[in-house]
Motif scaffolding. Sequence first.
Motif, PDB file in Angstrom:
ATOM      1  N   ALA A  31      46.966  18.453 -11.543  1.00  0.00           N
ATOM      2  CA  ALA A  31      46.572  18.955 -10.472  1.00  0.00           C
ATOM      3  C   ALA A  31      46.061  20.564 -10.848  1.00  0.00           C
ATOM      4  N   TYR A  32      46.715  21.082 -11.891  1.00  0.00           N
ATOM      5  CA  TYR A  32      46.256  22.497 -12.239  1.00  0.00           C
ATOM      6  C   TYR A  32      46.973  22.737 -13.367  1.00  0.00           C
ATOM      7  N   ALA A  33      46.413  23.602 -14.489  1.00  0.00           N
ATOM      8  CA  ALA A  33      47.071  24.327 -15.439  1.00  0.00           C
ATOM      9  C   ALA A  33      47.291  25.636 -15.219  1.00  0.00           C
ATOM     10  N   GLN A  34      48.404  26.087 -15.838  1.00  0.00           N
ATOM     11  CA  GLN A  34      48.996  27.558 -15.342  1.00  0.00           C
ATOM     12  C   GLN A  34      49.408  28.147 -16.613  1.00  0.00           C
ATOM     13  N   ARG A  35      49.407  29.450 -17.019  1.00  0.00           N
ATOM     14  CA  ARG A  35      49.948  30.048 -18.137  1.00  0.00           C
ATOM     15  C   ARG A  35      51.112  30.948 -17.720  1.00  0.00           C
ATOM     16  N   THR A  36      52.203  30.551 -18.380  1.00  0.00           N
ATOM     17  CA  THR A  36      53.363  31.505 -18.072  1.00  0.00           C
ATOM     18  C   THR A  36      53.541  31.932 -19.279  1.00  0.00           C
ATOM     19  N   SER A 258      35.667  27.651  -2.236  1.00  0.00           N
ATOM     20  CA  SER A 258      35.893  29.106  -1.851  1.00  0.00           C
ATOM     21  C   SER A 258      36.955  29.786  -1.833  1.00  0.00           C
ATOM     22  N   LYS A 259      37.110  30.853  -2.657  1.00  0.00           N
ATOM     23  CA  LYS A 259      38.229  31.546  -2.743  1.00  0.00           C
ATOM     24  C   LYS A 259      38.798  31.999  -1.451  1.00  0.00           C
ATOM     25  N   THR A 260      40.071  31.939  -1.296  1.00  0.00           N
ATOM     26  CA  THR A 260      40.981  32.531   0.093  1.00  0.00           C
ATOM     27  C   THR A 260      41.933  33.489  -0.365  1.00  0.00           C
ATOM     28  N   THR A 261      42.402  33.940   0.465  1.00  0.00           N
ATOM     29  CA  THR A 261      43.482  35.053   0.294  1.00  0.00           C
ATOM     30  C   THR A 261      44.752  34.649  -0.338  1.00  0.00           C
ATOM     31  N   THR A 262      44.998  33.220  -0.067  1.00  0.00           N
ATOM     32  CA  THR A 262      46.133  32.640  -0.748  1.00  0.00           C
ATOM     33  C   THR A 262      45.701  31.729  -2.043  1.00  0.00           C
ATOM     34  N   GLY A 263      44.667  31.438  -2.213  1.00  0.00           N
ATOM     35  CA  GLY A 263      44.188  30.569  -3.403  1.00  0.00           C
ATOM     36  C   GLY A 263      42.698  29.869  -3.141  1.00  0.00           C
ATOM     37  N   VAL A 264      42.475  28.522  -3.152  1.00  0.00           N
ATOM     38  CA  VAL A 264      41.213  28.066  -2.948  1.00  0.00           C
ATOM     39  C   VAL A 264      41.200  26.988  -1.922  1.00  0.00           C
ATOM     40  N   ALA A 265      40.035  27.057  -1.106  1.00  0.00           N
ATOM     41  CA  ALA A 265      39.691  26.086  -0.505  1.00  0.00           C
ATOM     42  C   ALA A 265      38.487  25.097  -0.785  1.00  0.00           C
ATOM     43  N   VAL A 266      38.552  23.832  -0.494  1.00  0.00           N
ATOM     44  CA  VAL A 266      37.488  22.997  -0.735  1.00  0.00           C
ATOM     45  C   VAL A 266      37.021  22.322   0.545  1.00  0.00           C
ATOM     46  N   MET A 282      44.609  24.937  -1.777  1.00  0.00           N
ATOM     47  CA  MET A 282      45.584  25.081  -2.890  1.00  0.00           C
ATOM     48  C   MET A 282      45.908  26.437  -2.913  1.00  0.00           C
ATOM     49  N   VAL A 283      47.525  26.563  -2.922  1.00  0.00           N
ATOM     50  CA  VAL A 283      48.069  27.987  -2.854  1.00  0.00           C
ATOM     51  C   VAL A 283      48.097  28.410  -4.540  1.00  0.00           C
ATOM     52  N   ARG A 284      47.428  29.451  -4.688  1.00  0.00           N
ATOM     53  CA  ARG A 284      47.633  30.012  -5.840  1.00  0.00           C
ATOM     54  C   ARG A 284      49.147  30.105  -6.386  1.00  0.00           C
ATOM     55  N   PRO A 285      49.595  29.766  -7.930  1.00  0.00           N
ATOM     56  CA  PRO A 285      50.823  29.947  -8.314  1.00  0.00           C
ATOM     57  C   PRO A 285      51.085  31.294  -8.754  1.00  0.00           C
ATOM     58  N   ASP A 286      52.235  31.793  -8.915  1.00  0.00           N
ATOM     59  CA  ASP A 286      52.603  33.142  -8.995  1.00  0.00           C
ATOM     60  C   ASP A 286      52.617  33.293 -10.655  1.00  0.00           C
ATOM     61  N   VAL A 287      51.420  33.216 -11.298  1.00  0.00           N
ATOM     62  CA  VAL A 287      51.294  33.141 -12.706  1.00  0.00           C
ATOM     63  C   VAL A 287      50.124  34.100 -12.993  1.00  0.00           C
ATOM     64  N   LYS A 288      49.919  34.394 -14.076  1.00  0.00           N
ATOM     65  CA  LYS A 288      48.574  35.395 -14.459  1.00  0.00           C
ATOM     66  C   LYS A 288      47.143  34.516 -14.391  1.00  0.00           C
TER      67      LYS A 288
END
Length: 305
Positions: A31-36, A258-266, A282-288
């Motif tokens: 679904a996505y990759a994230q960096r913690t 398109s970037k939204t205030t909470t993540g990305v919309a398609v 997609m809501v952006r995860p709380d990661v850098k």
Amino acid sequence: MRLRTVLATLLLTAVPLGGQPAAAATPVTIAYAQRTQTWELVLTNGEVVKVPEALAVAPHDAVNPGARAAFLVSGDGRHFFYFRKSDGRFTERTLHGKERAIRDITVDTVGEEWPSSVSYDGGFVVTGTSAPGLGVLVDLRKGRSLPPPGGTDTWNFAGFSPDGERLLLQEYGDGRMTVFDRGLRARLRSKTRLWATALANDYVTAAEPVGPWPASRKLRLVDLRTGKASGTVTVRLPRGQRIDDLDFDKAGHLVVRSKTTTGVAVYRVSKTTGAVTPLRTMVRPDVKVWVLPGDDEYEPWAEKK
């Protein structure tokens, strides 16, 4: 660029890379990759797969120590790419496959040359450079690296066709667009100097955002064979949103991210009216840092502000 659906409410459980995902009606993909503390893959069934062998930043002996090390996911959500810690080589892998190092791309030159884009099927990688032009282009199906067409640094990468069989490049100087096959043989040289950023599977139709980036909310289609462009269409995005990414899907539909205030919309976009059909959010995860399937090396929504 294409995305897979992910539900923000899924329960996330860490599993080892070799672990088998739970049975599902549809194939489990990334679904996505994230960096913690390290890079992780969040799968479409909610599981989290750690990738501890992936570098987060360039090492101290690289050209630009501490620079972010790229992590890419193919648009089909099946392949992921990273610089491995053991030797710094850029590496391709599937969820349950072995590492396949790409010999000509190493972390040593991150910041000067870096992997910037990967085709939807994960079979072709393009590197960008800090100077004008491209670096190497790697066809993973055939296991070969190719220099830019003509061996010159006069090309800018615009995009892949959805099937990954064609690359759209723009030449500096005259500004013309050229469609190349995977062997970098020119198949169609455009008669227009319009700056298209997406190529359809007919290898002739391209799409171009209109207006200054990053404020664009308009687009037009370009026939690369004739050089003719359609009239400008205003994309009916919600207030405050813009065209951050423009592409075609395999069926030939226009897709905008398109970037939204909470993540990305398609959205799927009508080519004639600009009306949008929401496909997913997609809501952006709380990661850098996070990376969606089909992302280039940097996207507007990549960094946490």
